[in-house]
Write a protein that holds these residues in place. Structure first.
Motif, PDB file in Angstrom:
ATOM      1  N   ASP A  62      30.104  34.301  34.017  1.00  0.00           N
ATOM      2  CA  ASP A  62      31.438  33.916  33.536  1.00  0.00           C
ATOM      3  C   ASP A  62      31.967  32.687  34.261  1.00  0.00           C
ATOM      4  O   ASP A  62      31.516  32.316  35.347  1.00  0.00           O
ATOM      5  N   LYS A  63      32.988  32.086  33.628  1.00  0.00           N
ATOM      6  CA  LYS A  63      33.774  31.025  34.252  1.00  0.00           C
ATOM      7  C   LYS A  63      35.123  31.616  34.645  1.00  0.00           C
ATOM      8  O   LYS A  63      35.779  32.259  33.824  1.00  0.00           O
ATOM      9  N   LEU A  64      35.531  31.381  35.863  1.00  0.00           N
ATOM     10  CA  LEU A  64      36.801  31.889  36.365  1.00  0.00           C
ATOM     11  C   LEU A  64      37.843  30.777  36.277  1.00  0.00           C
ATOM     12  O   LEU A  64      37.643  29.685  36.811  1.00  0.00           O
ATOM     13  N   LEU A  65      38.963  31.060  35.592  1.00  0.00           N
ATOM     14  CA  LEU A  65      40.052  30.092  35.464  1.00  0.00           C
ATOM     15  C   LEU A  65      41.184  30.474  36.407  1.00  0.00           C
ATOM     16  O   LEU A  65      41.604  31.635  36.446  1.00  0.00           O
ATOM     17  N   ILE A  66      41.657  29.494  37.146  1.00  0.00           N
ATOM     18  CA  ILE A  66      42.741  29.693  38.110  1.00  0.00           C
ATOM     19  C   ILE A  66      43.903  28.789  37.699  1.00  0.00           C
ATOM     20  O   ILE A  66      43.746  27.570  37.617  1.00  0.00           O
ATOM     21  N   PHE A  67      45.068  29.401  37.456  1.00  0.00           N
ATOM     22  CA  PHE A  67      46.250  28.670  37.004  1.00  0.00           C
ATOM     23  C   PHE A  67      47.206  28.523  38.177  1.00  0.00           C
ATOM     24  O   PHE A  67      47.672  29.512  38.746  1.00  0.00           O
TER      25      PHE A  67
ATOM     26  N   SER B 163      50.704  26.883  40.216  1.00  0.00           N
ATOM     27  CA  SER B 163      52.127  26.744  39.898  1.00  0.00           C
ATOM     28  C   SER B 163      52.534  25.311  39.568  1.00  0.00           C
ATOM     29  O   SER B 163      53.642  25.087  39.072  1.00  0.00           O
ATOM     30  N   ASP B 164      51.665  24.337  39.825  1.00  0.00           N
ATOM     31  CA  ASP B 164      51.979  22.954  39.443  1.00  0.00           C
ATOM     32  C   ASP B 164      51.458  22.611  38.052  1.00  0.00           C
ATOM     33  O   ASP B 164      51.452  21.444  37.653  1.00  0.00           O
ATOM     34  N   GLY B 165      50.998  23.633  37.311  1.00  0.00           N
ATOM     35  CA  GLY B 165      50.574  23.429  35.925  1.00  0.00           C
ATOM     36  C   GLY B 165      49.121  23.040  35.748  1.00  0.00           C
ATOM     37  O   GLY B 165      48.697  22.738  34.634  1.00  0.00           O
ATOM     38  N   ARG B 166      48.332  23.055  36.828  1.00  0.00           N
ATOM     39  CA  ARG B 166      46.919  22.706  36.729  1.00  0.00           C
ATOM     40  C   ARG B 166      46.037  23.953  36.608  1.00  0.00           C
ATOM     41  O   ARG B 166      46.379  25.010  37.122  1.00  0.00           O
ATOM     42  N   PHE B 167      44.921  23.770  35.898  1.00  0.00           N
ATOM     43  CA  PHE B 167      43.893  24.806  35.807  1.00  0.00           C
ATOM     44  C   PHE B 167      42.670  24.350  36.594  1.00  0.00           C
ATOM     45  O   PHE B 167      42.284  23.179  36.564  1.00  0.00           O
ATOM     46  N   PHE B 168      42.064  25.298  37.294  1.00  0.00           N
ATOM     47  CA  PHE B 168      40.831  25.052  38.019  1.00  0.00           C
ATOM     48  C   PHE B 168      39.761  26.014  37.502  1.00  0.00           C
ATOM     49  O   PHE B 168      40.068  27.150  37.134  1.00  0.00           O
ATOM     50  N   THR B 169      38.519  25.561  37.473  1.00  0.00           N
ATOM     51  CA  THR B 169      37.414  26.380  36.971  1.00  0.00           C
ATOM     52  C   THR B 169      36.364  26.572  38.056  1.00  0.00           C
ATOM     53  O   THR B 169      35.936  25.602  38.686  1.00  0.00           O
ATOM     54  N   LEU B 170      35.956  27.808  38.258  1.00  0.00           N
ATOM     55  CA  LEU B 170      34.896  28.128  39.216  1.00  0.00           C
ATOM     56  C   LEU B 170      33.823  28.951  38.505  1.00  0.00           C
ATOM     57  O   LEU B 170      34.139  29.814  37.681  1.00  0.00           O
ATOM     58  N   ALA B 171      32.573  28.678  38.826  1.00  0.00           N
ATOM     59  CA  ALA B 171      31.470  29.484  38.298  1.00  0.00           C
ATOM     60  C   ALA B 171      31.379  30.767  39.112  1.00  0.00           C
ATOM     61  O   ALA B 171      31.321  30.727  40.348  1.00  0.00           O
ATOM     62  N   CYS B 172      31.374  31.900  38.436  1.00  0.00           N
ATOM     63  CA  CYS B 172      31.394  33.181  39.147  1.00  0.00           C
ATOM     64  C   CYS B 172      30.155  33.406  39.998  1.00  0.00           C
ATOM     65  O   CYS B 172      30.219  34.097  41.022  1.00  0.00           O
ATOM     66  N   ASP B 173      29.027  32.839  39.589  1.00  0.00           N
ATOM     67  CA  ASP B 173      27.805  33.037  40.382  1.00  0.00           C
ATOM     68  C   ASP B 173      27.830  32.228  41.681  1.00  0.00           C
ATOM     69  O   ASP B 173      27.007  32.459  42.564  1.00  0.00           O
ATOM     70  N   LYS B 174      28.781  31.290  41.804  1.00  0.00           N
ATOM     71  CA  LYS B 174      28.874  30.466  43.013  1.00  0.00           C
ATOM     72  C   LYS B 174      29.902  31.012  44.009  1.00  0.00           C
ATOM     73  O   LYS B 174      30.082  30.443  45.099  1.00  0.00           O
ATOM     74  N   LEU B 175      30.586  32.093  43.668  1.00  0.00           N
ATOM     75  CA  LEU B 175      31.606  32.641  44.558  1.00  0.00           C
ATOM     76  C   LEU B 175      30.971  33.310  45.769  1.00  0.00           C
ATOM     77  O   LEU B 175      29.883  33.888  45.666  1.00  0.00           O
TER      78      LEU B 175
ATOM     79  N   ASP C  54      48.959  23.318  50.025  1.00  0.00           N
ATOM     80  CA  ASP C  54      49.430  24.576  50.609  1.00  0.00           C
ATOM     81  C   ASP C  54      50.725  25.066  49.968  1.00  0.00           C
ATOM     82  O   ASP C  54      51.006  26.275  49.981  1.00  0.00           O
ATOM     83  N   LYS C  55      51.524  24.152  49.436  1.00  0.00           N
ATOM     84  CA  LYS C  55      52.807  24.526  48.839  1.00  0.00           C
ATOM     85  C   LYS C  55      52.672  25.002  47.393  1.00  0.00           C
ATOM     86  O   LYS C  55      53.642  25.472  46.798  1.00  0.00           O
ATOM     87  N   VAL C  56      51.481  24.873  46.828  1.00  0.00           N
ATOM     88  CA  VAL C  56      51.239  25.272  45.432  1.00  0.00           C
ATOM     89  C   VAL C  56      50.702  26.700  45.398  1.00  0.00           C
ATOM     90  O   VAL C  56      49.734  27.022  46.094  1.00  0.00           O
ATOM     91  N   GLY C  57      51.324  27.548  44.608  1.00  0.00           N
ATOM     92  CA  GLY C  57      50.907  28.939  44.506  1.00  0.00           C
ATOM     93  C   GLY C  57      49.965  29.183  43.332  1.00  0.00           C
ATOM     94  O   GLY C  57      49.721  28.293  42.509  1.00  0.00           O
ATOM     95  N   ILE C  58      49.438  30.401  43.242  1.00  0.00           N
ATOM     96  CA  ILE C  58      48.556  30.807  42.146  1.00  0.00           C
ATOM     97  C   ILE C  58      49.343  31.688  41.193  1.00  0.00           C
ATOM     98  O   ILE C  58      49.897  32.714  41.587  1.00  0.00           O
ATOM     99  N   VAL C  59      49.419  31.295  39.929  1.00  0.00           N
ATOM    100  CA  VAL C  59      50.155  32.033  38.910  1.00  0.00           C
ATOM    101  C   VAL C  59      49.280  33.098  38.257  1.00  0.00           C
ATOM    102  O   VAL C  59      49.711  34.228  38.035  1.00  0.00           O
ATOM    103  N   ASP C  60      48.030  32.744  37.968  1.00  0.00           N
ATOM    104  CA  ASP C  60      47.160  33.685  37.254  1.00  0.00           C
ATOM    105  C   ASP C  60      45.702  33.362  37.545  1.00  0.00           C
ATOM    106  O   ASP C  60      45.339  32.207  37.813  1.00  0.00           O
ATOM    107  N   VAL C  61      44.863  34.394  37.487  1.00  0.00           N
ATOM    108  CA  VAL C  61      43.415  34.264  37.638  1.00  0.00           C
ATOM    109  C   VAL C  61      42.784  35.142  36.579  1.00  0.00           C
ATOM    110  O   VAL C  61      43.091  36.338  36.489  1.00  0.00           O
ATOM    111  N   PHE C  62      41.897  34.585  35.766  1.00  0.00           N
ATOM    112  CA  PHE C  62      41.287  35.363  34.689  1.00  0.00           C
ATOM    113  C   PHE C  62      39.959  34.741  34.279  1.00  0.00           C
ATOM    114  O   PHE C  62      39.653  33.595  34.624  1.00  0.00           O
TER     115      PHE C  62
END
Length: 282
Positions: free
Chosen positions: A95-100, A102-114, A132-140
């Motif tokens: 799977d691809k992990l999407l991280i949202f 709080s500054d409105g950006r999405f980041f993508t990580l490969a689950c096999d690389k975690l 450091d001042k940016v929080g995580i809104v959602d991970v899916f």
């Protein structure tokens, strides 16, 4: 024939034509010119990854790890002193992990690389460019063809195809303009309920939301003070609900009384609504 030059040259000519015919068959091009075939490089790479179930664990302070299999009891997870669980996401190694953020950006990580679950994992901010001042809104986990409702603290939002959020850049991909607050899977939901800091709820059809790859979106609710507090996507058939602090689901039979025009102020939440003014506790 020996006595006739004409007859001799006629025979030579016939032989040359026969040789030319044979050589012409040998010189026929055996390769052809055509368009190059389209190859899904991502699918080819994924085919080399062993598909196994994992559980992605992200702590409140931003340490990430992947445990093999499914974590049935989150209370057994260990964290650094002063840290705690923030997100627990069932996934697979392909799977691809999407991280949202709080500054409105999405980041993508490969689950096999975690990093593995031995120890506390690794800091997420070492894998992506996240202040450091940016929080995580959602991970899916990214699901091809899925869509999500994104909304900002200012009360603006839109529907985004999940494919638009995928980008393996360290800097991520800017999708939502504004302070990101809400990320909801749309699924078959045909209504969206929003609640502001003022405790007023407004419900309207999701058909009134535009589908966009990125941007600010349209106004969801009007506020004199404060902004958006939370949102809920649901179908009219199942009806609206909220979850109290004890984890109990409260059905909302009279939710249609809060249906109105998008961008209006809405009405005060019903009696007994969650004290934190959220549809789900956080």
């Amino acid at each position: 024939m020996l006595a006739s030059d004409k007859a001799q040259w006629k025979l030579v000519g016939a032989g040359l034509r026969d040789v030319k015919k044979q050589l012409a068959q040998l010189n026929i091009r055996r390769s052809v010119f055509a368009d190059a075939p389209e190859i899904d490089t991502e699918a080819a790479l994924e085919a080399m990854i062993v598909r196994e179930p994992i559980t992605v664990i992200l702590s409140d302070r931003g340490w990430i790890r992947a445990a093999k299999g499914r974590v049935e009891d989150p209370s057994e997870l260990k964290f650094k002193e002063g840290d705690k669980l923030a997100f627990l996401v069932p996934a697979e190694t392909t799977d691809k992990l999407l991280i949202f953020a709080s500054d409105g950006r999405f980041f993508t990580l490969a689950c096999d690389k975690l990093p593995g679950a031995r120890g506390h994992g690794e800091p997420l901010r070492l894998m992506i460019d996240l202040d450091d001042k940016v929080g995580i809104v959602d991970v899916f986990v990214h699901r091809p063809g899925a869509r999500r409702v994104l909304a900002s603290k200012e009360g603006y939002g839109f529907i985004m195809p999940e494919a638009e959020a995928v980008a393996f850049r360290r800097a991520g991909k800017q999708v939502l303009n504004g302070a990101a607050l809400v990320s909801l899977p749309l699924g078959e939901a045909d209504h969206l309920a929003v609640i502001g800091d003022n405790g007023k709820i407004l419900i309207f059809p999701t058909a009134e939301l535009p589908e966009m790859p990125r941007g600010k979106g349209v106004k969801l609710q009007t506020y004199r003070e404060g902004g958006l507090r939370d949102a809920l996507a649901f179908t009219a058939d199942t009806g609206a609900f909220w979850i109290d602090s004890g984890g109990r689901t409260r059905t909302w039979e009279a939710w249609r009384e809060w249906v109105g025009r998008r961008a209006s102020a809405g009405k005060l939440a019903p009696k007994g609504f969650a004290g934190n003014k959220r549809f789900r506790p956080r």
